[in-house]
Design a protein around this motif. Sequence first.
Motif, PDB file in Angstrom:
ATOM      1  N   LEU A  66       0.723  -1.188   0.147  1.00 56.41           N
ATOM      2  CA  LEU A  66      -0.024  -0.225  -0.147  1.00 56.41           C
ATOM      3  C   LEU A  66       0.931   1.186   0.005  1.00 56.41           C
ATOM      4  O   LEU A  66       0.713   2.245  -0.757  1.00 56.41           O
ATOM      5  N   MET A  67       1.881   1.290   0.699  1.00 55.82           N
ATOM      6  CA  MET A  67       2.700   2.359   0.564  1.00 55.82           C
ATOM      7  C   MET A  67       3.479   2.487  -0.669  1.00 55.82           C
ATOM      8  O   MET A  67       3.332   3.578  -1.308  1.00 55.82           O
ATOM      9  N   SER A  68       3.904   1.381  -1.295  1.00 57.14           N
ATOM     10  CA  SER A  68       4.538   1.441  -2.378  1.00 57.14           C
ATOM     11  C   SER A  68       3.584   2.047  -3.538  1.00 57.14           C
ATOM     12  O   SER A  68       3.962   2.729  -4.470  1.00 57.14           O
ATOM     13  N   THR A  69       2.352   1.534  -3.555  1.00 54.95           N
ATOM     14  CA  THR A  69       1.273   1.858  -4.540  1.00 54.95           C
ATOM     15  C   THR A  69       0.867   3.484  -4.444  1.00 54.95           C
ATOM     16  O   THR A  69       0.714   4.046  -5.412  1.00 54.95           O
ATOM     17  N   THR A  70       0.764   4.039  -3.319  1.00 52.48           N
ATOM     18  CA  THR A  70       0.503   5.401  -2.920  1.00 52.48           C
ATOM     19  C   THR A  70       1.685   6.225  -2.663  1.00 52.48           C
ATOM     20  O   THR A  70       1.382   7.500  -3.522  1.00 52.48           O
ATOM     21  N   GLY A  71       2.941   5.647  -2.831  1.00 52.76           N
ATOM     22  CA  GLY A  71       3.799   6.562  -2.980  1.00 52.76           C
ATOM     23  C   GLY A  71       4.528   7.241  -1.596  1.00 52.76           C
ATOM     24  O   GLY A  71       5.572   8.098  -1.687  1.00 52.76           O
ATOM     25  N   PHE A  72       3.625   6.964  -0.662  1.00 53.61           N
ATOM     26  CA  PHE A  72       3.748   7.701   0.732  1.00 53.61           C
ATOM     27  C   PHE A  72       4.570   6.822   1.711  1.00 53.61           C
ATOM     28  O   PHE A  72       4.491   5.815   1.674  1.00 53.61           O
ATOM     29  N   MET A  73       5.276   7.426   2.384  1.00 52.43           N
ATOM     30  CA  MET A  73       5.931   6.938   3.493  1.00 52.43           C
ATOM     31  C   MET A  73       4.913   6.595   4.789  1.00 52.43           C
ATOM     32  O   MET A  73       3.830   7.200   4.634  1.00 52.43           O
ATOM     33  N   ALA A  74       5.258   5.588   5.637  1.00 50.78           N
ATOM     34  CA  ALA A  74       4.206   5.344   6.717  1.00 50.78           C
ATOM     35  C   ALA A  74       3.763   6.658   7.196  1.00 50.78           C
ATOM     36  O   ALA A  74       2.556   6.711   7.837  1.00 50.78           O
ATOM     37  N   THR A  75       4.768   7.453   7.750  1.00 51.13           N
ATOM     38  CA  THR A  75       4.194   8.503   8.714  1.00 51.13           C
ATOM     39  C   THR A  75       3.324   9.568   7.868  1.00 51.13           C
ATOM     40  O   THR A  75       2.333   9.944   8.734  1.00 51.13           O
ATOM     41  N   ASP A  76       3.628   9.869   6.582  1.00 50.13           N
ATOM     42  CA  ASP A  76       2.577  10.716   5.977  1.00 50.13           C
ATOM     43  C   ASP A  76       1.212   9.817   5.744  1.00 50.13           C
ATOM     44  O   ASP A  76       0.247  10.677   6.077  1.00 50.13           O
ATOM     45  N   LEU A  77       1.170   8.492   5.532  1.00 51.97           N
ATOM     46  CA  LEU A  77      -0.065   7.857   5.311  1.00 51.97           C
ATOM     47  C   LEU A  77      -0.837   7.797   6.802  1.00 51.97           C
ATOM     48  O   LEU A  77      -2.004   8.163   6.725  1.00 51.97           O
ATOM     49  N   GLU A  78      -0.105   7.702   7.706  1.00 53.48           N
ATOM     50  CA  GLU A  78      -0.773   7.783   9.079  1.00 53.48           C
ATOM     51  C   GLU A  78      -1.594   8.873   9.373  1.00 53.48           C
ATOM     52  O   GLU A  78      -2.482   9.129   9.716  1.00 53.48           O
ATOM     53  N   ARG A  79      -0.488  10.189   9.099  1.00 51.84           N
ATOM     54  CA  ARG A  79      -1.252  11.411   9.381  1.00 51.84           C
ATOM     55  C   ARG A  79      -2.385  11.692   8.426  1.00 51.84           C
ATOM     56  O   ARG A  79      -3.330  12.306   8.898  1.00 51.84           O
ATOM     57  N   LEU A  80      -2.082  11.550   6.923  1.00 53.91           N
ATOM     58  CA  LEU A  80      -3.301  12.117   5.923  1.00 53.91           C
ATOM     59  C   LEU A  80      -4.432  11.192   6.261  1.00 53.91           C
ATOM     60  O   LEU A  80      -5.421  11.680   6.206  1.00 53.91           O
ATOM     61  N   CYS A  81      -4.340  10.099   6.735  1.00 55.97           N
ATOM     62  CA  CYS A  81      -5.540   9.027   6.746  1.00 55.97           C
ATOM     63  C   CYS A  81      -5.991   9.100   8.222  1.00 55.97           C
ATOM     64  O   CYS A  81      -6.600   8.245   8.501  1.00 55.97           O
ATOM     65  N   SER A  82      -5.491  10.007   9.153  1.00 51.47           N
ATOM     66  CA  SER A  82      -5.662   9.940  10.720  1.00 51.47           C
ATOM     67  C   SER A  82      -5.752   8.432  11.454  1.00 51.47           C
ATOM     68  O   SER A  82      -6.897   8.003  11.932  1.00 51.47           O
ATOM     69  N   LEU A  83      -4.716   7.717  11.036  1.00 58.07           N
ATOM     70  CA  LEU A  83      -4.474   6.389  11.414  1.00 58.07           C
ATOM     71  C   LEU A  83      -3.838   6.833  12.626  1.00 58.07           C
ATOM     72  O   LEU A  83      -2.998   7.624  12.875  1.00 58.07           O
ATOM     73  N   PRO A  84      -3.862   5.743  13.614  1.00 64.10           N
ATOM     74  CA  PRO A  84      -2.930   5.659  14.917  1.00 64.10           C
ATOM     75  C   PRO A  84      -1.458   5.727  14.529  1.00 64.10           C
ATOM     76  O   PRO A  84      -0.858   5.071  13.622  1.00 64.10           O
ATOM     77  N   GLU A  85      -0.567   6.470  15.350  1.00 62.65           N
ATOM     78  CA  GLU A  85       0.913   6.497  15.185  1.00 62.65           C
ATOM     79  C   GLU A  85       1.592   5.014  15.163  1.00 62.65           C
ATOM     80  O   GLU A  85       1.087   4.578  16.063  1.00 62.65           O
ATOM     81  N   GLY A  86       2.151   4.737  14.149  1.00 67.13           N
ATOM     82  CA  GLY A  86       2.813   3.318  13.940  1.00 67.13           C
ATOM     83  C   GLY A  86       1.915   2.377  13.364  1.00 67.13           C
ATOM     84  O   GLY A  86       2.465   1.141  13.279  1.00 67.13           O
ATOM     85  N   PHE A  87       0.803   2.810  13.068  1.00 73.72           N
ATOM     86  CA  PHE A  87      -0.002   1.808  12.194  1.00 73.72           C
ATOM     87  C   PHE A  87       0.409   1.046  11.071  1.00 73.72           C
ATOM     88  O   PHE A  87       0.646  -0.094  10.806  1.00 73.72           O
ATOM     89  N   MET A  88       1.350   1.858  10.194  1.00 72.21           N
ATOM     90  CA  MET A  88       1.581   1.242   8.965  1.00 72.21           C
ATOM     91  C   MET A  88       2.973   0.686   9.258  1.00 72.21           C
ATOM     92  O   MET A  88       3.309  -0.123   8.111  1.00 72.21           O
ATOM     93  N   SER A  89       3.689   0.928  10.240  1.00 74.82           N
ATOM     94  CA  SER A  89       4.966   0.585  10.298  1.00 74.82           C
ATOM     95  C   SER A  89       4.889  -0.671  11.402  1.00 74.82           C
ATOM     96  O   SER A  89       5.773  -1.537  11.525  1.00 74.82           O
ATOM     97  N   SER A  90       3.637  -1.062  12.040  1.00 72.60           N
ATOM     98  CA  SER A  90       3.809  -2.012  12.788  1.00 72.60           C
ATOM     99  C   SER A  90       3.438  -3.479  12.038  1.00 72.60           C
ATOM    100  O   SER A  90       3.428  -3.400  10.718  1.00 72.60           O
ATOM    101  N   GLU A  91       3.338  -4.729  12.758  1.00 68.59           N
ATOM    102  CA  GLU A  91       3.043  -5.880  12.378  1.00 68.59           C
ATOM    103  C   GLU A  91       2.039  -5.931  11.202  1.00 68.59           C
ATOM    104  O   GLU A  91       1.179  -5.379  11.547  1.00 68.59           O
TER     105      GLU A  91
END
Length: 403
Positions: free
Chosen positions: A342-367
């Motif tokens: 998903l990160m590769s497809t959107t082009g965004f790093m984990a932190t930007d995806l989390e912030r732009l999508c209002s996801l919990p911190e660490g969500f994209m980089s967790s297991e």
Amino acid sequence: MRIGVKGFQGARLTQARAARGMTQTALAKASGISSPSISKWERGEQMPEFAALERVAEALSLPTTWFLQPLPDYGSGTYFFRSNSSLAAAGRAVARTRLEWLHELSLCIQEWIDWPQLTLPRVLSRDEALELTDAEIEFLAMQSRELWRLGIGPIEDVIRAVEGAGIITTRESLGYLKMDGVSRWFESDGRPYMFISADKTSAVRNRFDVAHELGHILMHSGLSSVDEELHHNELERQAHLFASAFLMPAESIAGALNYPTLDTLLALKKKWKVSIGALIMRAKSLDLIDSDYATRLWKNYSSRGWRKGEPLDDVLSAETPFLMPRAVKMLIEQGGFSKAVLMSTTGFMATDLERLCSLPEGFMSSEPAKVIELNAPVWRSSPIDQSSASPGKVVPLRQRAVK
């Protein structure tokens, strides 16, 4: 022969700096690349070598591939900022760029998931917007409530209400206390987007910011950037009035605002989830109090120290976007996407995806979440029946088959 990374997009570097609030000098210091080199890259006069690009990308917390993507045509829509007039240009640039990135991310997600159908009152033309009366603004606010079946009482969740109408929102901290929000329509998908700053701790201020930007979206989308500059103060006043009328309908709150005490206003704040300051201004705009009484209220308001923070500000919970985080979770949990893909497809790093999508911190980089394999395209369902939507609730996402 020219050397460097072929396909490098200098405009992407300029945009990335704006998103991080960095000058060329600041980026040079952070990356170890000279300011003149960065300037040449941005102007397209020179392409960076890969090692140099890696250092710049690391300093900006973006993948190197981000700088190989052409900058999209964002169209000619006007940006409307709800912000203090003294806000530095850098703060506006950060918020504007984050809104553009939200739009790009939304377009990518729309390859697999449909957003709720856009359900708004008739958007005003330029001439109508420039000739708006206060009575028409009050009517538009009530028309919006009726269309979304919100009734005439307090709105449970303002962000859910606007997202249910198809407006894509994000809320994140920028580090600029004087920045409240920005909104605009994007022609590429014919949809309005809204950025709300989370730097303030007051939930009621954020609710008002959302309603204010909604006013811009409904009333001022036909105006040009020149119109916005020429009529800025009046447009802000109109958006402020719309927000007041949307959050505090005259017919349901007028009785309680007839020469109220501050303690009365405090009780109303808890019920309506609007600031005491906004209640005072609403009472004055409805001519329920005169100027002398309003002045006395403001003096008592200041003497209680409420200009620095009102009671209940630390009790009422902030509202958060729902559409973007739900869409990302659906793609991961039901769509066959791993977080890395998903990160590769959107082009965004984990932190930007989390912030732009209002996801919990660490969500994209967790297991990684468990991926459900889909044997056949089963996602698409029938279009949403807007008439069955519950008041103030987000209409369920209509899902596309995974491609």
